[in-house]
Structure formats: structure tokens, C-alpha cells
Design a protein around this motif. Structure first.
Motif, PDB file in Angstrom:
ATOM      1  N   ALA A   1      13.940   5.532   1.190  1.00 20.29           N
ATOM      2  CA  ALA A   1      13.586   4.531   2.294  1.00 20.29           C
ATOM      3  C   ALA A   1      12.197   5.360   2.976  1.00 20.29           C
ATOM      4  O   ALA A   1      11.157   4.515   3.412  1.00 20.29           O
ATOM      5  N   ALA A   2      12.366   6.763   3.055  1.00 24.58           N
ATOM      6  CA  ALA A   2      11.204   7.101   3.866  1.00 24.58           C
ATOM      7  C   ALA A   2      10.159   7.211   3.266  1.00 24.58           C
ATOM      8  O   ALA A   2       8.794   6.727   3.688  1.00 24.58           O
ATOM      9  N   LEU A   3      10.007   7.354   1.730  1.00 24.51           N
ATOM     10  CA  LEU A   3       8.763   7.389   1.085  1.00 24.51           C
ATOM     11  C   LEU A   3       8.354   5.874   0.828  1.00 24.51           C
ATOM     12  O   LEU A   3       7.059   5.668   0.912  1.00 24.51           O
ATOM     13  N   ALA A   4       9.144   4.954   0.606  1.00 23.74           N
ATOM     14  CA  ALA A   4       8.732   3.813   0.455  1.00 23.74           C
ATOM     15  C   ALA A   4       8.056   3.085   1.794  1.00 23.74           C
ATOM     16  O   ALA A   4       7.061   2.381   1.607  1.00 23.74           O
ATOM     17  N   ASN A   5       8.685   3.295   2.884  1.00 24.40           N
ATOM     18  CA  ASN A   5       8.020   3.050   4.167  1.00 24.40           C
ATOM     19  C   ASN A   5       6.485   3.471   4.254  1.00 24.40           C
ATOM     20  O   ASN A   5       5.595   2.561   4.682  1.00 24.40           O
ATOM     21  N   LEU A   6       6.362   4.582   3.833  1.00 26.28           N
ATOM     22  CA  LEU A   6       5.188   5.220   4.022  1.00 26.28           C
ATOM     23  C   LEU A   6       4.386   4.880   3.072  1.00 26.28           C
ATOM     24  O   LEU A   6       3.003   4.437   3.336  1.00 26.28           O
ATOM     25  N   MET A   7       4.603   4.432   1.841  1.00 26.27           N
ATOM     26  CA  MET A   7       3.729   4.031   0.857  1.00 26.27           C
ATOM     27  C   MET A   7       3.534   2.672   1.103  1.00 26.27           C
ATOM     28  O   MET A   7       2.108   2.089   0.938  1.00 26.27           O
ATOM     29  N   TYR A   8       4.371   1.820   1.291  1.00 29.06           N
ATOM     30  CA  TYR A   8       4.161   0.292   1.169  1.00 29.06           C
ATOM     31  C   TYR A   8       3.959  -0.213   2.583  1.00 29.06           C
ATOM     32  O   TYR A   8       3.912  -1.600   2.666  1.00 29.06           O
ATOM     33  N   ASP A   9       4.096   0.234   3.467  1.00 25.00           N
ATOM     34  CA  ASP A   9       3.974  -0.477   4.945  1.00 25.00           C
ATOM     35  C   ASP A   9       2.654  -0.110   5.464  1.00 25.00           C
ATOM     36  O   ASP A   9       2.184   1.228   5.647  1.00 25.00           O
ATOM     37  N   ASP A  10       1.462  -1.112   5.317  1.00 27.48           N
ATOM     38  CA  ASP A  10       0.388  -0.874   5.731  1.00 27.48           C
ATOM     39  C   ASP A  10       0.151  -0.022   7.282  1.00 27.48           C
ATOM     40  O   ASP A  10      -0.653   0.880   7.318  1.00 27.48           O
TER      41      ASP A  10
ATOM     42  N   LEU B   1       2.418   1.440   9.020  1.00 31.89           N
ATOM     43  CA  LEU B   1       2.787   2.755   9.155  1.00 31.89           C
ATOM     44  C   LEU B   1       1.864   3.899   8.479  1.00 31.89           C
ATOM     45  O   LEU B   1       1.629   4.960   9.124  1.00 31.89           O
ATOM     46  N   ARG B   2       1.396   3.353   7.112  1.00 32.21           N
ATOM     47  CA  ARG B   2       0.749   4.342   6.357  1.00 32.21           C
ATOM     48  C   ARG B   2      -0.548   4.632   7.122  1.00 32.21           C
ATOM     49  O   ARG B   2      -1.126   5.631   7.283  1.00 32.21           O
ATOM     50  N   ARG B   3      -1.243   3.695   7.699  1.00 31.95           N
ATOM     51  CA  ARG B   3      -2.617   3.714   8.302  1.00 31.95           C
ATOM     52  C   ARG B   3      -2.283   4.622   9.739  1.00 31.95           C
ATOM     53  O   ARG B   3      -3.003   5.363  10.225  1.00 31.95           O
ATOM     54  N   ARG B   4      -1.248   4.292  10.403  1.00 37.00           N
ATOM     55  CA  ARG B   4      -0.946   5.001  11.693  1.00 37.00           C
ATOM     56  C   ARG B   4      -0.727   6.525  11.332  1.00 37.00           C
ATOM     57  O   ARG B   4      -1.195   7.162  12.174  1.00 37.00           O
TER      58      ARG B   4
END
Length: 317
Positions: free
Chosen positions: A262-271, A273-276
Motif C-alpha cells: 500500500a505504501a509503495l503503490a500510493n507513492l507510485m500511483y498517486d500523482d 503524493l508523489r509530487r509532494r
């Protein structure tokens, strides 16, 4: 090896996907021991015991006899891992074999031989021995949970590459199950820094050029040419063309892998969160090696920062 010779092959490792997909696959490693004596178990014995398990098609082995489950993409890969592991453990137990999702074998009283003795692994072992004891320990006595995530085309894919590498030490610390001088991450940092890349080399300038220079800086110990040489590199995040392979995590208990996924998927696929996360971490690129060292030694600061990136998740106990 020459950077120009490597660059066309390296280019093939970088984003090849045409669409945004969000698949996830898991590669779970286990330490293997005899249930009675705790001694290392020959791979053939493990293979025979596992052949009727549901997980049998996915079973492979690492150089020291560690068992690896390489599972295909699934809608709920963590649940599939849990189910298959339970079944596999039952089959192995009947043969007097135990598997443990532990990142390090810390039992010096038990010898762990090199069980995969192909020319590649023998050459790798010899190379690591020329540097120090960490490479031998890494090959024979460590285990990880590796997560494979789809790599998107275009600017988003570049963001994914950078955010996993920059956030790596903080996520490794958040989900750490070993630390200090005999921890798994410390072992990897010491095995051969020229080919493990726990610093900012992979994020300097153009990513393909950076990776080609990284590859050129690692000593060649295989005879199969540039393509084979690239397979002997062990960065914390490995480029795979259509997906990224996260390699920096300690082995997790299968029941807890869902938190990591869940942690990695959120970081990879949530635009957002990733950019922040990138905005926060990009200024610290020169400190990346220091962050990896702090995570390896058990400094609580990297884990605390990992929680800030992923506030809704709890670390694995």
C-alpha cells in the motif's frame, strides 16, 4: 566496460510502457533451515518437499539456499502471498523444513554454503570475497521482500524513478526489521558500493546516462558481455523497462506485506503524493548516501520521516 557500449542496453531498461497501469507483483524471500537442527537445507530437498504445494510454480532459490516466491501480478498480491505461504509452510513442515521471513541469518554457529554454483555465482562470490565479508553474507544469509510496480511513460515515469530512489532510505527504515553492523541493509551497503548505488549517482542528470555510467563503474566479473554485466548490478531500485523493482526492503512477514504494498503503490500511483514527496526530497539529493547510512544503522530519524510521507500507514512490528 565502456559507457557508450552500455547505453543502448540501458535504454531498454527504462520506461517502455505506453499506458498508465497499476499492477503490482511480489517477490518474497525466506531463510530456510532444518526444523530440528537449524542447519542449512539442500535445495533439492526443499524442491522435493514443495513440489505438490500450490506455490510450487513460483518457487525459486537464491545462492545460499534462500527460497523465493516470485508471484505474478494480482489484484491483491499480499493476500495471495499469505495464502500460498501458509500452504507451502505446511508442505515443508512435513519434510522437517522451516522457512522464516527474516532479513538476516544471525546464527554464526550454522554454516550456510554456496548452493548455486553456476559460473555466474561462483564468479560473483569470488569478486565479493576480494572486497570483504559482506558480499558473502549478502549472498548466503539475507532475505528481502521485493515489490514490482508498473512504470509509467513520460514525465510521470521520471517522477516515479526519482521518488522511489529518494524516498528509499526512509521507507527502508520505516519497514526495517534489522539494523546495525550485522543488519541486512548495512550488509548490502558494504558488499560492493560500486555496484549497489546507495547514493545519488543514479539521479544525476539524464537517468539513462547516469545508469550507464553507474554500470561502467562496476567491475566486470562475468564473461557474457554487457547484457550479462547489467544483471550483476544491485541498485536499491532496479529498472525493468515496464516496471520498477523495489529491492531495498528487509524481508517482511507475509501477513504484513500489505502495508508495504500500500505504501509503495500510493507513492507510485498517486500523482499528488508523489509530487509532494518529490518537492520535499529533491533538495536533499546530495545527502542521499547519508540517509541510507542512517537507515542502515537504525537511526530513528529516517523512519520518522517515512511516516510523514505516509501518515495513514503504520510501520511493520
Amino acid at each position: 566496460m565502456d559507457t557508450k557500449e552500455l547505453r543502448p542496453l540501458v535504454a531498454g531498461l527504462f520506461p517502455q510502457a505506453r499506458h498508465r497501469t497499476t499492477r503490482i507483483a511480489i517477490e518474497q524471500e525466506f531463510l530456510v533451515a532444518d526444523s530440528t537442527t537449524g542447519a542449512a537445507v539442500p535445495i533439492d530437498r526443499v524442491r522435493r518437499a514443495a513440489r505438490s504445494a500450490h506455490a510450487a510454480p513460483y518457487v525459486g532459490f537464491e545462492p545460499g539456499g534462500q527460497l523465493e516466491l516470485s508471484l505474478p501480478c494480482a489484484t491483491d498480491p499480499a493476500a495471495a502471498l499469505h495464502t500460498l505461504t501458509d500452504d507451502l509452510q505446511q508442505h515443508l513442515a512435513t519434510a522437517g523444513i522451516r522457512i522464516d521471513a527474516l532479513p538476516c541469518d544471525r546464527r554464526p554457529e550454522h554454516e550456510v554454503p554456496l548452493q548455486l554454483t553456476t559460473p555466474r555465482y561462483v564468479a560473483m562470490h569470488r569478486h565479493f570475497d576480494s572486497i570483504g565479508p559482506a558480499g558473502r553474507r549478502m549472498m548466503r544469509r539475507t532475505a528481502s521482500t521485493q515489490v514490482c510496480l508498473d512504470w509509467w511513460p513520460g514525465p510521470a515515469g521520471l517522477e516515479q524513478w526519482r521518488v522511489l530512489n529518494l524516498a528509499g532510505p526512509f521507507l527502508a527504515a520505516l519497514f526495517s526489521r534489522s539494523s546495525g553492523f550485522d543488519g541486512r541493509l548495512t550488509t548490502w551497503l558494504r558488499a560492493d558500493p560500486a555496484r549497489t548505488g546507495f547514493d545519488d549517482r543514479l539521479l544525476r542528470g539524464d537517468p539513462i546516462n547516469a545508469y550507464a555510467e553507474f554500470a561502467a563503474g562496476a567491475e566486470v566479473f562475468v564473461t557474457g558481455g554487457p547484457a550479462d554485466h547489467l544483471t550483476t548490478l544491485f541498485p536499491p531500485v532496479r529498472p525493468r523497462g515496464t516496471y520498477l523493482e523495489v529491492r531495498f526492503l528487509d524481508a517482511q512477514e507475509p501477513t504484513e506485506v500489505g502495508h508495504v504494498v500500500a505504501a509503495l503503490a500510493n507513492l507510485m500511483y498517486d500523482d499528488d503524493l508523489r509530487r509532494r514527496t518529490l518537492r520535499e526530497l529533491e533538495p536533499e539529493l546530495p545527502l542521499l548516501a547519508d540517509h541510507w547510512q542512517a537507515a542502515a544503522m537504525g537511526d530513528p530519524t529516517p523512519a520518522d520521516r517515512g511516516r510523514r510521507f505516509l501518515p495513514d500507514l503504520e510501520p511493520v512490528a
